[in-house]
Scaffold this motif. Structure first.
Motif, PDB file in Angstrom:
ATOM      1  N   MET A   1     -41.334  26.943 -58.312  1.00  0.00           N
ATOM      2  CA  MET A   1     -40.924  28.283 -57.572  1.00  0.00           C
ATOM      3  C   MET A   1     -40.496  28.986 -58.821  1.00  0.00           C
ATOM      4  SD  MET A   1     -39.518  27.351 -53.857  1.00  0.00           S
ATOM      5  CE  MET A   1     -37.945  28.191 -54.043  1.00  0.00           C
ATOM      6  N   VAL A   2     -39.872  28.400 -59.738  1.00  0.00           N
ATOM      7  CA  VAL A   2     -39.244  29.121 -60.906  1.00  0.00           C
ATOM      8  C   VAL A   2     -40.195  29.358 -61.962  1.00  0.00           C
ATOM      9  CG1 VAL A   2     -37.541  29.251 -62.667  1.00  0.00           C
ATOM     10  CG2 VAL A   2     -36.851  28.532 -60.432  1.00  0.00           C
TER      11      VAL A   2
ATOM     12  N   GLN B   1     -41.614  36.416 -63.406  1.00  0.00           N
ATOM     13  CA  GLN B   1     -40.600  37.504 -63.466  1.00  0.00           C
ATOM     14  C   GLN B   1     -39.319  36.813 -63.981  1.00  0.00           C
ATOM     15  OE1 GLN B   1     -40.738  40.999 -63.243  1.00  0.00           O
ATOM     16  NE2 GLN B   1     -42.852  40.487 -63.598  1.00  0.00           N
ATOM     17  N   GLN B   2     -39.108  35.573 -63.482  1.00  0.00           N
ATOM     18  CA  GLN B   2     -38.011  34.530 -63.647  1.00  0.00           C
ATOM     19  C   GLN B   2     -37.939  33.972 -65.070  1.00  0.00           C
ATOM     20  OE1 GLN B   2     -36.515  32.043 -60.571  1.00  0.00           O
ATOM     21  NE2 GLN B   2     -38.259  33.203 -59.168  1.00  0.00           N
TER      22      GLN B   2
ATOM     23  N   VAL C   1     -35.919  31.217 -70.452  1.00  0.00           N
ATOM     24  CA  VAL C   1     -36.777  31.359 -71.997  1.00  0.00           C
ATOM     25  C   VAL C   1     -35.878  32.673 -72.577  1.00  0.00           C
ATOM     26  CG1 VAL C   1     -38.636  31.770 -73.472  1.00  0.00           C
ATOM     27  CG2 VAL C   1     -39.015  30.808 -71.147  1.00  0.00           C
ATOM     28  N   ASP C   2     -35.064  32.022 -73.482  1.00  0.00           N
ATOM     29  CA  ASP C   2     -34.022  32.894 -74.145  1.00  0.00           C
ATOM     30  C   ASP C   2     -34.867  34.034 -75.136  1.00  0.00           C
ATOM     31  OD1 ASP C   2     -31.976  31.720 -73.133  1.00  0.00           O
ATOM     32  OD2 ASP C   2     -31.638  30.504 -74.613  1.00  0.00           O
TER      33      ASP C   2
ATOM     34  N   THR D   1     -36.675  25.780 -74.079  1.00  0.00           N
ATOM     35  CA  THR D   1     -36.382  26.658 -72.957  1.00  0.00           C
ATOM     36  C   THR D   1     -35.065  26.002 -72.379  1.00  0.00           C
ATOM     37  OG1 THR D   1     -37.249  25.574 -71.194  1.00  0.00           O
ATOM     38  CG2 THR D   1     -38.498  27.632 -72.001  1.00  0.00           C
ATOM     39  N   ASN D   2     -34.291  26.601 -71.636  1.00  0.00           N
ATOM     40  CA  ASN D   2     -33.063  26.227 -71.143  1.00  0.00           C
ATOM     41  C   ASN D   2     -33.195  26.048 -69.587  1.00  0.00           C
ATOM     42  OD1 ASN D   2     -33.175  28.668 -70.554  1.00  0.00           O
ATOM     43  ND2 ASN D   2     -31.114  29.153 -71.114  1.00  0.00           N
ATOM     44  N   LEU D   3     -34.443  25.318 -69.027  1.00  0.00           N
ATOM     45  CA  LEU D   3     -34.684  25.118 -67.704  1.00  0.00           C
ATOM     46  C   LEU D   3     -33.727  23.986 -67.115  1.00  0.00           C
ATOM     47  CD1 LEU D   3     -38.619  24.947 -67.091  1.00  0.00           C
ATOM     48  CD2 LEU D   3     -36.648  25.945 -65.595  1.00  0.00           C
ATOM     49  N   ASP D   4     -32.461  24.299 -66.730  1.00  0.00           N
ATOM     50  CA  ASP D   4     -31.741  23.263 -66.022  1.00  0.00           C
ATOM     51  C   ASP D   4     -31.178  23.667 -64.767  1.00  0.00           C
ATOM     52  OD1 ASP D   4     -31.617  21.115 -68.221  1.00  0.00           O
ATOM     53  OD2 ASP D   4     -30.334  22.589 -69.206  1.00  0.00           O
TER      54      ASP D   4
END
Length: 135
Positions: free
Chosen positions: A20-21, A26-27, A32-33, A132-135
């Protein structure tokens, strides 16, 4: 010159939740800094990224989508008169109670051949630990 960066991490959420993310561009700026802005216009993604304190404009589209498993987006990145290409791919796999996310960023950039040889040599010393910081 082609460069490729890979990152993997396990997230404590199901592939459906992570999808979903990841599948909603748009998310992307939230995890993604380097993406400073992103908008979806007429089927294309347009935005701006920062890399080593320089701004680059990009435009492209999602080119592959396999629900809850894989998403690929291809972009043209511009700065001054250069036009480089970038591909971002996310792959999701169930792992225990969570989801293993693999991110692959491939760059095809215009560069002086001598600088290209230097960059290839330096890339052997390691890759970014996290894209990325996908947490």
């Amino acid at each position: 010159m082609n460069l490729e960066f890979k990152s993997k991490k396990t997230i404590a959420a199901s592939p459906e939740i992570v999808w979903m993310v990841v599948s909603d561009p748009q998310q992307w700026p939230a995890f993604v800094d380097r993406i400073q802005e992103l908008e979806h216009r007429e089927g294309e993604l347009h935005g701006r990224i920062t890399w080593r304190e320089k701004d680059f404009r990009f435009r492209g589209r999602i080119t592959e989508r396999v629900e809850n498993e894989r998403l690929v987006a291809d972009f043209q990145v511009t700065q001054s008169d250069r036009k480089d290409r970038m591909r971002i791919a996310f792959e999701l796999k169930p792992k225990g109670d969570g989801c293993r996310v693999s991110e692959n960023v491939a760059l095809d950039i215009e560069v002086n051949p001598l600088l290209g040889m230097l960059a290839r040599g330096l890339s052997r010393f390691g890759e970014p630990q996290e894209l990325t910081n996908l947490d």
